[in-house]
Design a protein around this motif. Structure first.
Motif, PDB file in Angstrom:
ATOM      1  N   CYS A  74      45.627 -44.545  31.052  1.00 10.01           N
ATOM      2  CA  CYS A  74      46.577 -45.503  31.641  1.00 10.01           C
ATOM      3  C   CYS A  74      46.157 -46.069  32.981  1.00 10.01           C
ATOM      4  O   CYS A  74      46.714 -47.071  33.429  1.00 10.01           O
ATOM      5  CB  CYS A  74      47.939 -44.840  31.778  1.00 10.01           C
ATOM      6  SG  CYS A  74      47.925 -43.507  33.004  1.00 10.01           S
ATOM      7  N   SER A  75      45.222 -45.426  33.662  1.00 11.70           N
ATOM      8  CA  SER A  75      44.812 -45.868  35.002  1.00 11.70           C
ATOM      9  C   SER A  75      46.046 -45.963  35.917  1.00 11.70           C
ATOM     10  O   SER A  75      46.701 -44.958  36.151  1.00 11.70           O
ATOM     11  CB  SER A  75      44.035 -47.174  34.875  1.00 11.70           C
ATOM     12  OG  SER A  75      43.623 -47.634  36.119  1.00 11.70           O
ATOM     13  N   THR A  76      46.433 -47.168  36.343  1.00 11.44           N
ATOM     14  CA  THR A  76      47.579 -47.288  37.267  1.00 11.44           C
ATOM     15  C   THR A  76      48.914 -47.460  36.514  1.00 11.44           C
ATOM     16  O   THR A  76      49.917 -47.853  37.109  1.00 11.44           O
ATOM     17  CB  THR A  76      47.376 -48.493  38.202  1.00 11.44           C
ATOM     18  OG1 THR A  76      47.210 -49.652  37.391  1.00 11.44           O
ATOM     19  CG2 THR A  76      46.164 -48.315  39.086  1.00 11.44           C
ATOM     20  N   PHE A 111      39.735 -50.971  25.818  1.00 15.46           N
ATOM     21  CA  PHE A 111      38.540 -50.362  25.199  1.00 15.46           C
ATOM     22  C   PHE A 111      38.213 -48.960  25.720  1.00 15.46           C
ATOM     23  O   PHE A 111      37.102 -48.476  25.556  1.00 15.46           O
ATOM     24  CB  PHE A 111      37.319 -51.299  25.372  1.00 15.46           C
ATOM     25  CG  PHE A 111      37.688 -52.743  25.389  1.00 15.46           C
ATOM     26  CD1 PHE A 111      38.192 -53.337  24.249  1.00 15.46           C
ATOM     27  CD2 PHE A 111      37.613 -53.515  26.550  1.00 15.46           C
ATOM     28  CE1 PHE A 111      38.596 -54.667  24.251  1.00 15.46           C
ATOM     29  CE2 PHE A 111      38.021 -54.843  26.563  1.00 15.46           C
ATOM     30  CZ  PHE A 111      38.510 -55.423  25.419  1.00 15.46           C
ATOM     31  N   SER A 112      39.214 -48.316  26.321  1.00 18.42           N
ATOM     32  CA  SER A 112      38.945 -47.074  27.048  1.00 18.42           C
ATOM     33  C   SER A 112      38.395 -45.959  26.163  1.00 18.42           C
ATOM     34  O   SER A 112      37.654 -45.100  26.649  1.00 18.42           O
ATOM     35  CB  SER A 112      40.228 -46.578  27.700  1.00 18.42           C
ATOM     36  OG  SER A 112      40.835 -47.615  28.403  1.00 18.42           O
ATOM     37  N   TYR A 113      38.777 -45.962  24.877  1.00 17.88           N
ATOM     38  CA  TYR A 113      38.295 -44.891  23.997  1.00 17.88           C
ATOM     39  C   TYR A 113      36.800 -45.036  23.703  1.00 17.88           C
ATOM     40  O   TYR A 113      36.180 -44.143  23.129  1.00 17.88           O
ATOM     41  CB  TYR A 113      39.116 -44.867  22.683  1.00 17.88           C
ATOM     42  CG  TYR A 113      38.953 -46.146  21.892  1.00 17.88           C
ATOM     43  CD1 TYR A 113      38.000 -46.241  20.889  1.00 17.88           C
ATOM     44  CD2 TYR A 113      39.711 -47.281  22.196  1.00 17.88           C
ATOM     45  CE1 TYR A 113      37.804 -47.426  20.191  1.00 17.88           C
ATOM     46  CE2 TYR A 113      39.523 -48.458  21.509  1.00 17.88           C
ATOM     47  CZ  TYR A 113      38.577 -48.529  20.509  1.00 17.88           C
ATOM     48  OH  TYR A 113      38.379 -49.709  19.845  1.00 17.88           O
ATOM     49  N   THR A 170      34.762 -44.539  25.671  1.00 22.00           N
ATOM     50  CA  THR A 170      34.182 -43.456  26.467  1.00 22.00           C
ATOM     51  C   THR A 170      33.698 -42.311  25.577  1.00 22.00           C
ATOM     52  O   THR A 170      32.823 -41.544  25.965  1.00 22.00           O
ATOM     53  CB  THR A 170      35.210 -42.943  27.515  1.00 22.00           C
ATOM     54  OG1 THR A 170      34.547 -42.105  28.430  1.00 22.00           O
ATOM     55  CG2 THR A 170      36.366 -42.185  26.885  1.00 22.00           C
ATOM     56  N   PHE A 171      34.295 -42.198  24.356  1.00 25.49           N
ATOM     57  CA  PHE A 171      33.844 -41.154  23.436  1.00 25.49           C
ATOM     58  C   PHE A 171      32.639 -41.667  22.660  1.00 25.49           C
ATOM     59  O   PHE A 171      32.744 -42.582  21.846  1.00 25.49           O
ATOM     60  CB  PHE A 171      34.976 -40.758  22.474  1.00 25.49           C
ATOM     61  CG  PHE A 171      36.181 -40.217  23.201  1.00 25.49           C
ATOM     62  CD1 PHE A 171      36.029 -39.225  24.158  1.00 25.49           C
ATOM     63  CD2 PHE A 171      37.447 -40.711  22.947  1.00 25.49           C
ATOM     64  CE1 PHE A 171      37.127 -38.730  24.852  1.00 25.49           C
ATOM     65  CE2 PHE A 171      38.553 -40.218  23.633  1.00 25.49           C
ATOM     66  CZ  PHE A 171      38.385 -39.236  24.579  1.00 25.49           C
ATOM     67  N   LYS A 172      31.481 -41.045  22.930  1.00 28.83           N
ATOM     68  CA  LYS A 172      30.265 -41.584  22.326  1.00 28.83           C
ATOM     69  C   LYS A 172      29.925 -40.902  21.007  1.00 28.83           C
ATOM     70  O   LYS A 172      29.166 -41.425  20.218  1.00 28.83           O
ATOM     71  CB  LYS A 172      29.108 -41.424  23.306  1.00 28.83           C
ATOM     72  CG  LYS A 172      29.283 -42.297  24.537  1.00 28.83           C
ATOM     73  CD  LYS A 172      28.064 -42.243  25.393  1.00 28.83           C
ATOM     74  CE  LYS A 172      28.200 -43.182  26.560  1.00 28.83           C
ATOM     75  NZ  LYS A 172      27.464 -42.691  27.717  1.00 28.83           N
ATOM     76  N   ILE A 229      32.838 -49.075  36.812  1.00 26.82           N
ATOM     77  CA  ILE A 229      31.628 -48.798  36.016  1.00 26.82           C
ATOM     78  C   ILE A 229      32.058 -48.157  34.693  1.00 26.82           C
ATOM     79  O   ILE A 229      32.863 -47.224  34.699  1.00 26.82           O
ATOM     80  CB  ILE A 229      30.692 -47.812  36.764  1.00 26.82           C
ATOM     81  CG1 ILE A 229      30.287 -48.409  38.118  1.00 26.82           C
ATOM     82  CG2 ILE A 229      29.471 -47.448  35.920  1.00 26.82           C
ATOM     83  CD1 ILE A 229      29.496 -47.452  39.007  1.00 26.82           C
ATOM     84  N   TYR A 230      31.550 -48.665  33.593  1.00 30.09           N
ATOM     85  CA  TYR A 230      31.897 -48.091  32.293  1.00 30.09           C
ATOM     86  C   TYR A 230      30.635 -47.781  31.498  1.00 30.09           C
ATOM     87  O   TYR A 230      29.818 -48.666  31.241  1.00 30.09           O
ATOM     88  CB  TYR A 230      32.759 -49.060  31.475  1.00 30.09           C
ATOM     89  CG  TYR A 230      34.009 -49.489  32.202  1.00 30.09           C
ATOM     90  CD1 TYR A 230      35.019 -48.565  32.480  1.00 30.09           C
ATOM     91  CD2 TYR A 230      34.168 -50.808  32.635  1.00 30.09           C
ATOM     92  CE1 TYR A 230      36.161 -48.949  33.162  1.00 30.09           C
ATOM     93  CE2 TYR A 230      35.311 -51.208  33.316  1.00 30.09           C
ATOM     94  CZ  TYR A 230      36.299 -50.269  33.583  1.00 30.09           C
ATOM     95  OH  TYR A 230      37.422 -50.651  34.258  1.00 30.09           O
ATOM     96  N   ASN A 231      30.530 -46.529  31.133  1.00 31.99           N
ATOM     97  CA  ASN A 231      29.436 -46.038  30.334  1.00 31.99           C
ATOM     98  C   ASN A 231      29.988 -45.793  28.946  1.00 31.99           C
ATOM     99  O   ASN A 231      30.641 -44.787  28.716  1.00 31.99           O
ATOM    100  CB  ASN A 231      29.047 -44.682  30.941  1.00 31.99           C
ATOM    101  CG  ASN A 231      27.590 -44.635  31.166  1.00 31.99           C
ATOM    102  OD1 ASN A 231      26.817 -44.935  30.250  1.00 31.99           O
ATOM    103  ND2 ASN A 231      27.219 -44.263  32.382  1.00 31.99           N
TER     104      ASN A 231
HETATM  105  C1  LIG Z   1      39.117 -49.038  31.334  1.00 27.99           C
HETATM  106  S1  LIG Z   1      40.100 -47.969  32.345  1.00 27.99           S
HETATM  107  C2  LIG Z   1      41.726 -48.102  31.760  1.00 27.99           C
HETATM  108  C3  LIG Z   1      42.356 -49.338  31.765  1.00 27.99           C
HETATM  109  C4  LIG Z   1      43.790 -49.416  31.343  1.00 27.99           C
HETATM  110  N1  LIG Z   1      44.097 -48.702  30.099  1.00 27.99           N
HETATM  111  C5  LIG Z   1      44.055 -50.875  31.153  1.00 27.99           C
HETATM  112  O1  LIG Z   1      44.505 -51.282  30.093  1.00 27.99           O
HETATM  113  O2  LIG Z   1      43.765 -51.630  32.037  1.00 27.99           O
HETATM  114  C6  LIG Z   1      39.706 -46.394  31.698  1.00 27.99           C
HETATM  115  C7  LIG Z   1      40.577 -45.256  32.219  1.00 27.99           C
HETATM  116  O3  LIG Z   1      40.408 -44.127  31.365  1.00 27.99           O
HETATM  117  C8  LIG Z   1      40.429 -42.937  32.132  1.00 27.99           C
HETATM  118  N2  LIG Z   1      39.772 -41.898  31.320  1.00 27.99           N
HETATM  119  C9  LIG Z   1      38.466 -41.821  30.954  1.00 27.99           C
HETATM  120  N3  LIG Z   1      38.260 -40.757  30.153  1.00 27.99           N
HETATM  121  C10 LIG Z   1      39.476 -40.165  29.972  1.00 27.99           C
HETATM  122  C11 LIG Z   1      39.921 -39.035  29.226  1.00 27.99           C
HETATM  123  N4  LIG Z   1      39.069 -38.317  28.490  1.00 27.99           N
HETATM  124  N5  LIG Z   1      41.235 -38.721  29.270  1.00 27.99           N
HETATM  125  C12 LIG Z   1      42.104 -39.445  30.011  1.00 27.99           C
HETATM  126  N6  LIG Z   1      41.743 -40.530  30.736  1.00 27.99           N
HETATM  127  C13 LIG Z   1      40.438 -40.875  30.719  1.00 27.99           C
HETATM  128  C14 LIG Z   1      39.711 -43.318  33.411  1.00 27.99           C
HETATM  129  O4  LIG Z   1      40.060 -42.455  34.467  1.00 27.99           O
HETATM  130  C15 LIG Z   1      40.196 -44.760  33.624  1.00 27.99           C
HETATM  131  O5  LIG Z   1      41.324 -44.810  34.458  1.00 27.99           O
END
Ligand SMILES: C[S@@+](CC[C@H](N)C(=O)[O-])C[C@H]1O[C@@H](n2cnc3c(N)ncnc32)[C@H](O)[C@@H]1O
Length: 261
Positions: A45-47, A115-117, A119-121, A201-203
């Motif tokens: 959720c970030s903020t 696209f936060s998921y 992060t799972f590669k 930064i997004y990996n």
């Molecule tokens: C792209 S930003 C989120 C943006 C937000 N959802 C939006 O719509 O603008 C990614 C967020 O995912 C969080 N994050 C990354 N891996 C995570 C995890 N395994 N569990 C919970 N939060 C995670 C980061 O701290 C970051 O705040």
């Protein structure tokens, strides 16, 4: 005196559109389920801007916001949560946790946006996340993801958007065709100032729609729908997403993936 650079403010005003996202999500649920969703969980959720908007919809609306990083959560509490009325604040639960380790009350909708998921590669990691979402959705619940792609994503590229007082840069620095691992940066430049590199930064791994759809079905979602964006007369995205079986070739696209429990 120059105002301090507040990266979350710039993110909010360049990347996010919580009202539009929620309108799409809520309409989707109403159309697919013929009823109203009340409990919304915002993963990554970030903020937690979406969660704050959600509880404004009425006294029955509750949200749960989850992020692993305390900094954006603290910002959200200070800048957004504090602006809500007390009865609205009480309907938001903010959780600092890895989304893979959650055990929340059940939700009508879980969203993982921007696209936060990615992060799972590893497929197994993403599978674990989807399984946990399925478990923590109410019967009839929806998981809402977004996804992006297009030919442009398969090479290094940088796009910039001028917002008048500042410029936003989406910089794809790297793409590996074997692993789909990709590195992205967001930079900002305020008028008359130098560019502020790497505010975010997004990996990530660039997941493709068919592999996501297969995995969502494999973990047990009954139906997986793709919502594709329409185009305006210049061929640009018009912000209207409709359910489609087929997409269109383009340089760059964004779609929603909506899965029914
Ligand atoms: C792209 S930003 C989120 C943006 C937000 N959802 C939006 O719509 O603008 C990614 C967020 O995912 C969080 N994050 C990354 N891996 C995570 C995890 N395994 N569990 C919970 N939060 C995670 C980061 O701290 C970051 O705040």
């Amino acid at each position: 005196m120059k105002k301090k650079f507040d990266k979350y403010w710039y993110y909010r005003h360049s990347v996010q559109s919580p009202e539009l996202d929620l309108r799409f999500i809520r309409n989707c649920y109403r159309k697919l389920k013929q009823k109203e969703p009340y409990v919304f969980r915002e993963d990554f959720c970030s903020t937690f801007a979406l969660s704050c908007e959600w509880v404004k919809m009425g006294p029955l609306y509750k949200s749960v916001a989850v992020d692993i990083d305390n900094r954006p959560l603290k910002y959200g509490k200070e800048q957004y949560l504090s602006q809500l009325e007390l009865h609205q604040q009480k309907r938001i639960q903010v959780i600092k946790s890895n989304v893979l380790k959650l055990n929340t009350a059940k939700a009508d909708i879980i969203s993982a946006l921007n696209f936060s998921y990615f992060t799972f590669k590893k497929r197994l990691e993403l599978k674990k996340y989807f399984l946990n979402c399925l478990k923590l959705l109410n019967p009839n619940g929806l998981l809402v993801l977004d996804c992006f792609g297009g030919t442009q994503c398969f090479e290094r590229n940088e796009e910039q958007t001028d917002y008048g007082k500042f410029i936003y840069y989406w910089d794809q620095r790297h793409f590996d065709p074997v692993t789909h691992h990709s590195l992205f940066y967001i930079h900002y430049k305020r008028k008359g100032e130098k560019k502020r590199e790497k505010a975010f930064i997004y990996n990530w791994r660039l997941w493709m729609i068919p592999e996501l759809k297969d995995l969502l079905e494999e973990v047990g979602f009954r139906k997986v729908h793709i919502y594709w964006e329409g185009t305006d007369k210049d061929g640009e995205g018009n912000g209207r997403f409709t359910r489609r079986e087929k997409g269109e070739e383009c340089e760059s696209w964004v779609a929603y993936i909506v899965s029914e429990k």
